[in-house]
Design a protein around this motif. Structure first.
Motif, PDB file in Angstrom:
ATOM      1  N   SER A 163      32.065  44.872  12.117  1.00 40.36           N
ATOM      2  CA  SER A 163      32.018  45.809  11.003  1.00 40.36           C
ATOM      3  C   SER A 163      30.919  45.378  10.041  1.00 40.36           C
ATOM      4  O   SER A 163      30.517  44.212  10.008  1.00 40.36           O
ATOM      5  CB  SER A 163      33.367  45.875  10.269  1.00 40.36           C
ATOM      6  OG  SER A 163      33.715  44.606   9.754  1.00 40.36           O
ATOM      7  N   VAL A 164      30.445  46.331   9.255  1.00 36.59           N
ATOM      8  CA  VAL A 164      29.353  46.052   8.333  1.00 36.59           C
ATOM      9  C   VAL A 164      29.887  45.337   7.096  1.00 36.59           C
ATOM     10  O   VAL A 164      30.900  45.728   6.501  1.00 36.59           O
ATOM     11  CB  VAL A 164      28.638  47.358   7.929  1.00 36.59           C
ATOM     12  CG1 VAL A 164      27.593  47.097   6.855  1.00 36.59           C
ATOM     13  CG2 VAL A 164      27.990  47.995   9.152  1.00 36.59           C
ATOM     14  N   ASP A 165      29.177  44.297   6.680  1.00 33.72           N
ATOM     15  CA  ASP A 165      29.533  43.550   5.479  1.00 33.72           C
ATOM     16  C   ASP A 165      28.760  44.048   4.269  1.00 33.72           C
ATOM     17  O   ASP A 165      29.313  44.208   3.183  1.00 33.72           O
ATOM     18  CB  ASP A 165      29.240  42.061   5.696  1.00 33.72           C
ATOM     19  CG  ASP A 165      29.473  41.245   4.440  1.00 33.72           C
ATOM     20  OD1 ASP A 165      30.638  41.195   3.982  1.00 33.72           O
ATOM     21  OD2 ASP A 165      28.502  40.663   3.911  1.00 33.72           O
ATOM     22  N   ARG A 166      27.446  44.321   4.455  1.00 34.69           N
ATOM     23  CA  ARG A 166      26.618  44.736   3.333  1.00 34.69           C
ATOM     24  C   ARG A 166      25.299  45.297   3.848  1.00 34.69           C
ATOM     25  O   ARG A 166      24.976  45.161   5.028  1.00 34.69           O
ATOM     26  CB  ARG A 166      26.331  43.551   2.402  1.00 34.69           C
ATOM     27  CG  ARG A 166      25.455  42.481   3.014  1.00 34.69           C
ATOM     28  CD  ARG A 166      25.331  41.249   2.132  1.00 34.69           C
ATOM     29  NE  ARG A 166      24.383  40.280   2.690  1.00 34.69           N
ATOM     30  CZ  ARG A 166      24.671  39.415   3.652  1.00 34.69           C
ATOM     31  NH1 ARG A 166      25.896  39.369   4.175  1.00 34.69           N
ATOM     32  NH2 ARG A 166      23.734  38.561   4.083  1.00 34.69           N
ATOM     33  N   LEU A 167      24.561  45.890   2.944  1.00 33.82           N
ATOM     34  CA  LEU A 167      23.218  46.356   3.235  1.00 33.82           C
ATOM     35  C   LEU A 167      22.235  45.560   2.380  1.00 33.82           C
ATOM     36  O   LEU A 167      22.474  45.347   1.183  1.00 33.82           O
ATOM     37  CB  LEU A 167      23.069  47.847   2.907  1.00 33.82           C
ATOM     38  CG  LEU A 167      24.051  48.810   3.583  1.00 33.82           C
ATOM     39  CD1 LEU A 167      23.744  50.241   3.149  1.00 33.82           C
ATOM     40  CD2 LEU A 167      24.012  48.695   5.088  1.00 33.82           C
ATOM     41  N   GLU A 168      21.167  45.111   3.007  1.00 32.66           N
ATOM     42  CA  GLU A 168      20.106  44.410   2.287  1.00 32.66           C
ATOM     43  C   GLU A 168      19.015  45.416   1.940  1.00 32.66           C
ATOM     44  O   GLU A 168      18.507  46.132   2.813  1.00 32.66           O
ATOM     45  CB  GLU A 168      19.520  43.287   3.149  1.00 32.66           C
ATOM     46  CG  GLU A 168      20.522  42.209   3.530  1.00 32.66           C
ATOM     47  CD  GLU A 168      20.864  41.292   2.361  1.00 32.66           C
ATOM     48  OE1 GLU A 168      20.197  41.406   1.304  1.00 32.66           O
ATOM     49  OE2 GLU A 168      21.801  40.489   2.489  1.00 32.66           O
ATOM     50  N   CYS A 169      18.659  45.473   0.649  1.00 32.85           N
ATOM     51  CA  CYS A 169      17.670  46.443   0.184  1.00 32.85           C
ATOM     52  C   CYS A 169      16.585  45.739  -0.620  1.00 32.85           C
ATOM     53  O   CYS A 169      16.812  44.686  -1.220  1.00 32.85           O
ATOM     54  CB  CYS A 169      18.332  47.510  -0.681  1.00 32.85           C
ATOM     55  SG  CYS A 169      19.643  48.436   0.167  1.00 32.85           S
ATOM     56  N   ARG A 170      15.408  46.359  -0.654  1.00 28.22           N
ATOM     57  CA  ARG A 170      14.281  45.794  -1.381  1.00 28.22           C
ATOM     58  C   ARG A 170      13.510  46.887  -2.110  1.00 28.22           C
ATOM     59  O   ARG A 170      13.562  48.064  -1.740  1.00 28.22           O
ATOM     60  CB  ARG A 170      13.333  45.057  -0.423  1.00 28.22           C
ATOM     61  CG  ARG A 170      13.949  43.845   0.263  1.00 28.22           C
ATOM     62  CD  ARG A 170      12.921  43.119   1.098  1.00 28.22           C
ATOM     63  NE  ARG A 170      11.844  42.581   0.255  1.00 28.22           N
ATOM     64  CZ  ARG A 170      10.772  41.956   0.740  1.00 28.22           C
ATOM     65  NH1 ARG A 170      10.628  41.786   2.055  1.00 28.22           N
ATOM     66  NH2 ARG A 170       9.844  41.498  -0.064  1.00 28.22           N
ATOM     67  N   THR A 171      12.793  46.474  -3.127  1.00 24.25           N
ATOM     68  CA  THR A 171      11.867  47.373  -3.803  1.00 24.25           C
ATOM     69  C   THR A 171      10.444  46.887  -3.544  1.00 24.25           C
ATOM     70  O   THR A 171      10.230  45.727  -3.176  1.00 24.25           O
ATOM     71  CB  THR A 171      12.108  47.390  -5.325  1.00 24.25           C
ATOM     72  OG1 THR A 171      11.700  46.122  -5.878  1.00 24.25           O
ATOM     73  CG2 THR A 171      13.581  47.630  -5.653  1.00 24.25           C
ATOM     74  N   LEU A 172       9.483  47.745  -3.776  1.00 23.37           N
ATOM     75  CA  LEU A 172       8.092  47.344  -3.590  1.00 23.37           C
ATOM     76  C   LEU A 172       7.674  46.259  -4.581  1.00 23.37           C
ATOM     77  O   LEU A 172       6.728  45.514  -4.327  1.00 23.37           O
ATOM     78  CB  LEU A 172       7.177  48.565  -3.734  1.00 23.37           C
ATOM     79  CG  LEU A 172       7.102  49.488  -2.511  1.00 23.37           C
ATOM     80  CD1 LEU A 172       6.299  50.736  -2.843  1.00 23.37           C
ATOM     81  CD2 LEU A 172       6.502  48.772  -1.314  1.00 23.37           C
ATOM     82  N   ALA A 173       8.392  46.148  -5.695  1.00 20.21           N
ATOM     83  CA  ALA A 173       8.083  45.115  -6.684  1.00 20.21           C
ATOM     84  C   ALA A 173       8.668  43.755  -6.302  1.00 20.21           C
ATOM     85  O   ALA A 173       8.443  42.774  -7.014  1.00 20.21           O
ATOM     86  CB  ALA A 173       8.600  45.532  -8.052  1.00 20.21           C
ATOM     87  N   GLY A 174       9.417  43.699  -5.192  1.00 22.92           N
ATOM     88  CA  GLY A 174       9.928  42.421  -4.713  1.00 22.92           C
ATOM     89  C   GLY A 174      11.390  42.148  -4.994  1.00 22.92           C
ATOM     90  O   GLY A 174      11.910  41.091  -4.600  1.00 22.92           O
ATOM     91  N   LYS A 175      12.082  43.061  -5.664  1.00 24.87           N
ATOM     92  CA  LYS A 175      13.507  42.839  -5.923  1.00 24.87           C
ATOM     93  C   LYS A 175      14.323  42.937  -4.632  1.00 24.87           C
ATOM     94  O   LYS A 175      13.996  43.720  -3.736  1.00 24.87           O
ATOM     95  CB  LYS A 175      14.030  43.877  -6.915  1.00 24.87           C
ATOM     96  CG  LYS A 175      13.604  43.667  -8.349  1.00 24.87           C
ATOM     97  CD  LYS A 175      14.296  44.676  -9.251  1.00 24.87           C
ATOM     98  CE  LYS A 175      13.890  44.467 -10.701  1.00 24.87           C
ATOM     99  NZ  LYS A 175      14.556  45.442 -11.604  1.00 24.87           N
TER     100      LYS A 175
END
Length: 566
Positions: free
Chosen positions: A203-215
């Motif tokens: 099962s999925v635990d989380r989603l990893e996301c990013r912004t172009l500014a590096g966050k």
């Protein structure tokens, strides 16, 4: 509410009952449907409310056949509203035959039936603002019974309809609801780069996301929906490790395969023998004022009897760019689209194809571009009708408070019209999208796209035209005039795709036969769902938008029960 990721702290974790990746038509529909049932939804969009070229380049593929596949910059839109921003508004359902066993289609069995999907048609029409879920002209009393006098339905039908939305930018149309909802949190400028499963669990635990500014920002929920479009949804799964060590959803080696588009173009004109003024060549309006249009098609029985892929066709305009049409209105339209202001009138892909540029998968192919003076001569020669067209179409398209007319079609005094076909692209396991070694600005692997067509796809188009010609002749209503000596070669020259991205996360009853189950959950990962045309098993004669929304509202109903039970 709507918030930009720039306002969120680096390393933050955002939570919702349901997390939806992608604020296109499917994502917005699911978010608002689920929120309406009292659940908190986190809706995340890579783009912003306005277009960003820098963000759009994140969708660029690393490799593709430029003669067969349109660039992703023309076929996708990373922005709130998604592909609806570049969508023309055509709403067409799949047909019952698409879900029936068809031995000549091969190992491509839908795990759901037409009857199971039909109850969602009206809700899809409501979301798309295209009126009633009636796609048969014979069921609408205010419409003429036939396309031309005497052409009654038989094996060939001309009463099947496509419906037209306003057209609809989902981001603008539903912006007020998204801003005003206390259950939907829309975060823009945030790209999901990986789906992370719980260690040792399916099962999925989380989603990893990013912004172009590096966050870097994490998303957590009880259920997750990937609604990034056909190829982009596939790309995210391919880039995410699954519980079995393979890419998430690739347990049976189907992920990224079975990539389908459509086969479309013009290889013949239809010449009717009936009175020209009696031909229904243009858009019609139904009892509610919604624009509809008639299509040539075949009965399910005829298709099954002749092993015929699903196909439809409609009366079209001559190539705008070629001034030999001698039509002032068409020349005016060409010059307007070819001008520096042309991008204001339609999507870039449509503008290019209408002005004679070859765009794989676009409605029109390359055409001879006549000198401007020849188009001006058409307008002068045809000044009165050109002026009437400019005034009438301008009012209906740009100045009306009523529904905007979707486009225009020119009357032919000789009763001759190009016949534009839109045919099923049959499933082919070797037609695929895979990850490339090249990466985008966020570090995600780009796609390498191999879109493939076969002789069977082309043969279906050829035989369909032969059957249409035969039917017109037998009814005494007309015949087809083929534009090329070698029809197959002409179809091959025009063939291409990329705008309708079908099949790469195919739906199946058994895990070994596909990527997602009948409820669109990834096999073996019960809290991860895909809402995209990539889940479709076949491509039908229809563009994808209507059926995407059908499956989206169906999934929203299922998610309510999933969230309540967890």
């Amino acid at each position: 509410m709507i918030a930009d990721a720039a306002t969120i702290d680096n390393g933050a974790t955002l939570n919702g009952d349901v997390v939806v990746i992608g604020a296109g038509p499917a994502g917005i529909t699911i978010a608002l449907e689920v929120a309406g049932a009292g659940h908190d939804v986190l809706l995340v969009e890579s783009g912003r409310e306005t277009f960003s070229r820098e963000i759009q380049t994140l969708a660029d593929a690393a490799a593709w056949d430029r003669d067969l596949h349109a660039p992703m910059s023309l076929t996708t839109r990373r922005q709130v509203g998604g592909a609806s921003i570049i969508w023309g508004g055509r709403c067409v359902p799949y047909d019952p035959v698409d879900f029936d066993p068809r031995p000549f289609v091969g190992d491509s069995k839908w795990p759901v039936s037409y009857a199971q999907l039909l109850p969602y048609f009206q809700r899809a029409c409501d979301w798309l603002d295209c009126g009633r879920a009636v796609f048969d002209a014979t069921l609408i009393d205010t419409l003429p019974r036939t396309l031309v006098p005497g052409l009654v339905d038989g094996d060939v039908r001309t009463s099947t309809l496509e419906r037209w939305s306003v057209p609809l930018n989902f981001g603008k149309h539903h912006g007020r609801r998204l801003r005003g909802s206390d259950r939907v949190r829309l975060v823009t400028g945030l790209t999901c780069t990986q789906i992370v499963c719980r260690p040792g669990e399916s099962s999925v635990d989380r989603l990893e996301c990013r912004t172009l500014a590096g966050k870097r920002i994490h998303l957590r929920g009880r259920a997750y929906v990937v609604a990034c479009g056909g190829l982009e949804s596939t790309r995210l799964l391919l880039a995410s490790p699954g519980p079995a060590g393979k890419a998430l959803g690739n347990h049976s080696e189907h992920l990224g395969r079975w990539y389908m588009a459509h086969v479309e173009g013009v290889v013949a004109n239809v010449r009717f023998r009936t009175p020209p003024h009696a031909t229904v060549f243009d858009y019609e309006r139904d009892v509610d004022g919604v624009y509809v249009r008639r299509r040539f098609s075949f009965t399910s029985e005829f298709q099954q009897e002749h092993d015929l892929p699903n196909i439809a066709a409609w009366l079209a305009n001559p190539d705008l760019a070629d001034a030999r049409h001698r039509n002032g209105a068409l020349s005016f339209a060409y010059l307007a689209l070819a001008s520096p202001l042309g991008h204001l009138f339609t999507s870039e892909a449509q503008r290019r194809s209408l002005t004679g540029e070859a765009v794989p998968g676009a409605p029109y192919g390359a055409a001879e571009r006549s000198p401007v003076r020849q188009h001006v001569a058409n307008m002068v020669r045809d000044a009165r009708s050109t002026a009437r067209f400019v005034a009438s179409f301008g009012m209906k398209r740009f100045l009306t408070r009523d529904r905007r007319v979707p486009g225009f079609f020119a009357y032919s005094p000789s009763n001759v019209y190009p016949l534009q076909y839109h045919a099923e692209h049959l499933p082919n396991r070797e037609s695929r999208a895979a990850l490339d070694s090249e990466r985008d600005a966020l570090g995600m692997p780009k796609l390498a796209i191999e879109l493939r067509f076969t002789e069977q796809d082309v043969d279906g188009v050829v035989r369909s035209h032969r059957y249409w010609d035969d039917y017109l002749r037998r009814t005494g209503c007309g015949h087809l005039e083929f534009l090329h000596h070698d029809i197959q070669a002409a179809i091959w020259e025009r063939i291409g795709g990329g705008f309708h991205q079908v099949g790469t996360t195919r739906m199946s009853a058994r895990a070994e036969d596909g990527v997602v189950d009948p409820n669109l959950a990834v096999h073996g990962v019960p809290n991860l769902f895909v809402a995209s045309s990539s889940t479709f098993v076949t491509s039908s004669q229809a563009n994808s938008t209507f059926m995407i929304i059908v499956f989206a509202v169906r999934l929203a109903d299922h998610l309510r029960t999933v969230v309540q039970s967890t």
